[in-house]
Design an enzyme around this catalytic site. Structure first.
Site, PDB file in Angstrom:
ATOM      1  N   SER A   1       0.412  22.630 -10.480  1.00  0.00           N
ATOM      2  CA  SER A   1       0.880  23.450  -9.361  1.00  0.00           C
ATOM      3  C   SER A   1       1.045  24.882  -9.848  1.00  0.00           C
ATOM      4  O   SER A   1       1.463  25.112 -10.982  1.00  0.00           O
ATOM      5  CB  SER A   1       2.219  22.905  -8.861  1.00  0.00           C
ATOM      6  OG  SER A   1       2.955  23.929  -8.214  1.00  0.00           O
TER       7      SER A   1
ATOM      8  N   HIS B   1      -0.055  -4.686   4.655  1.00  0.00           N
ATOM      9  CA  HIS B   1       0.842  -3.742   5.359  1.00  0.00           C
ATOM     10  C   HIS B   1       1.539  -2.805   4.381  1.00  0.00           C
ATOM     11  O   HIS B   1       2.633  -2.311   4.662  1.00  0.00           O
ATOM     12  CB  HIS B   1       1.885  -4.495   6.202  1.00  0.00           C
ATOM     13  CG  HIS B   1       1.298  -5.563   7.071  1.00  0.00           C
ATOM     14  ND1 HIS B   1       0.879  -5.334   8.360  1.00  0.00           N
ATOM     15  CD2 HIS B   1       1.011  -6.869   6.808  1.00  0.00           C
ATOM     16  CE1 HIS B   1       0.372  -6.463   8.862  1.00  0.00           C
ATOM     17  NE2 HIS B   1       0.434  -7.394   7.927  1.00  0.00           N
TER      18      HIS B   1
END
Ligand code: ARG
Length: 468
Positions: free
Chosen positions: A280, A158
């Site tokens: 970026s 999970h």
């Protein structure tokens, strides 16, 4: 003579511009050129065996085809954008070079059996290439796993920290699916080579005495077609390749996702090498894992390719319909998405820098060894369900006190649970917890080394056919 079409005789007007633009396939099926030349060579030999070409004619055609193969290899085959498709282009060039002799090559065959044969040859090769790349990725994961056989890592369920494992163990959990995918891809390649459609003609064979079994053997297929209608209608092999590609892409996306998580600042478990990092255009500080993200994203395309072809085939009447021309782009697109993804992820994995201290810290804190404590109670004779309850209460209590298991002093254990004594402290070393899990396939360093050896053997080139 310029490029064009192979079927104009029965019409009094040339095809409309829109029809030509809409129905032509040369833009993409030119990738079948090598396969088309191979299949054409086999068909020339078939015509000669059937007595439809003299030996001189056969040799003239084979020599011209060998020349065309050299041009194809050099990337200088004289395509004409007006050619309807690759088959038309090959026949046109042969006819330009040999006159009437070139025009005799299409006897006893149709583009329906030819395109099915070409695509099978192409698919088999593509499947082999993808299987090799999947195995190379598995082998790289195994190399990194061996190197990281002792590195502690929290194992997750999970996406919550669950129990300590080793990094090697986790890496190998991505290697085994890749090996299974390589087997799936190999099987798709074998499916493509299982039956040879050539000789089925448009759908009903020909009257020229061609022997499909000899053609099949000539091209390296396992057998000729069983049924000439099925031969031109069947695209199971393409579906099988796409299904194997879909499985591979899905597995690659799961590895990609782990790499994205690990290389985030939140996890901080790994840093991509500069050669496998992207920046970026605006934020100068960024180090992005685009390779892993694209590997994750490509699964969308590849699954789309599988669904696209299955949808084209659904409800399609036998035998050949032009809809089948849509098979190629799906297959090419899946290959083009997956082949570079497998190579780039392999490179990223090979060069990833791991932060073992950070992984160890994440695997050490909190309550990751609560299950080991419950199992200690089981070893002391407590039924597991009760042990689970008792340790659960203990965890809740420590949590309210803002403490972790490691904060409990050795002589305090007995007061927390009557079945636990000072020796409990020794159970709380995650390295020890790993070493206690030497079960086959488990996370212990020895088990990881054995698994890595198995992966490397299965991924080695020239290995015997794998089982799954
Ligand atoms: N370009 C066609 C295809 O890819 C070749 C077969 C054309 N056959 C036909 N009957 N029009 O399917």
């Amino acid at each position: 003579m310029t490029g064009g079409i192979l079927w104009g005789g029965r019409f009094s007007a040339p095809p409309a511009e829109e029809l030509v633009a809409f129905t032509g396939s040369l833009a993409f099926d030119r990738r079948l050129l090598g396969a088309d030349l191979r299949a054409t060579r086999a068909h020339v030999r078939a015509l000669a065996r059937a007595g439809r070409l003299s030996l001189d004619e056969r040799d003239g055609l084979l020599t011209a085809l060998a020349d065309l193969e050299a041009l194809a290899a050099a990337g200088t085959f004289p395509f004409d954008e007006a050619d309807e498709d690759v088959h038309t282009a090959v026949e046109r060039v042969l006819t330009e070079r040999l006159g009437d002799l070139g025009a005799r090559v299409h006897a006893g065959r149709s583009r329906n059996d030819l395109v099915a044969t070409d695509l099978r040859l192409w698919t088999a090769e593509a499947a082999g290439e993808l299987a090799d790349r999947a195995r190379a990725l598995a082998a790289t994961l195994a190399v990194r796993a061996e190197e990281q056989a002792e590195t502690l890592l929290p194992g997750y369920t999970h996406l919550q920290r669950a129990q300590p494992v080793t990094l090697g163990h986790h890496l190998l959990a991505h290697a085994f699916p890749m090996l299974r995918d390589a087997v799936r891809l190999d099987r798709a390649g074998a499916a493509a080579m299982a039956r040879c459609p050539l000789g089925a003609g448009a759908l009903a064979g020909s009257t020229l005495g061609i022997d499909p079994a000899a053609t099949a053997a000539d091209l390296g297929f396992a057998a000729p077609f069983d049924n000439s209608i099925d031969a031109v209608a069947d695209r199971d092999f393409a579906l099988e390749l796409l299904a194997a590609c879909a499985s591979t892409a899905v597995h690659l996306s799961r590895l990609g996702e782990d790499l994205v998580l690990w290389t985030s600042q939140e996890f901080g478990f790994a840093t991509p090498d500069d050669r496998y990092s992207t920046g970026s255009s605006m934020m100068p500080q960024k180090r992005n894992p685009d390779v892993a993200e694209l590997a994750r994203g490509k699964a969308g395309r590849v699954l789309g390719d599988l669904v696209a072809l299955a949808t084209v085939l659904k409800g399609l009447p036998l035998a050949y319909d032009r809809d089948l021309q849509e098979d190629k782009e799906a297959v090419f697109d899946a290959f083009d998405a997956l082949a570079p993804a497998l190579a780039a992820v392999r490179g990223m994995v090979a060069t990833l820098a791991f932060d073992a201290a950070r992984m160890r810290a994440a695997a050490s804190g909190g309550f990751l060894l609560a299950t080991d404590l419950a199992e200690a109670l089981v070893a002391a004779g407590v039924p597991f369900r009760e042990a689970h309850e008792r340790i659960g209460e203990l965890v809740a209590r420590l949590e309210t006190e803002g403490r972790a298991l490691a904060d409990v002093a050795p002589d305090e254990w007995a007061s927390l649970d009557p079945a636990l004594g000072p020796e409990t402290a020794a159970l709380l070393d995650p390295g020890g917890a790993i070493a206690r899990r030497g079960l086959p396939g488990g996370p212990s360093p020895d088990s990881v080394r054995r698994q890595a050896t198995a992966v490397r053997a299965a991924a080695a080139p020239g290995r015997p056919p794998a089982r799954d």
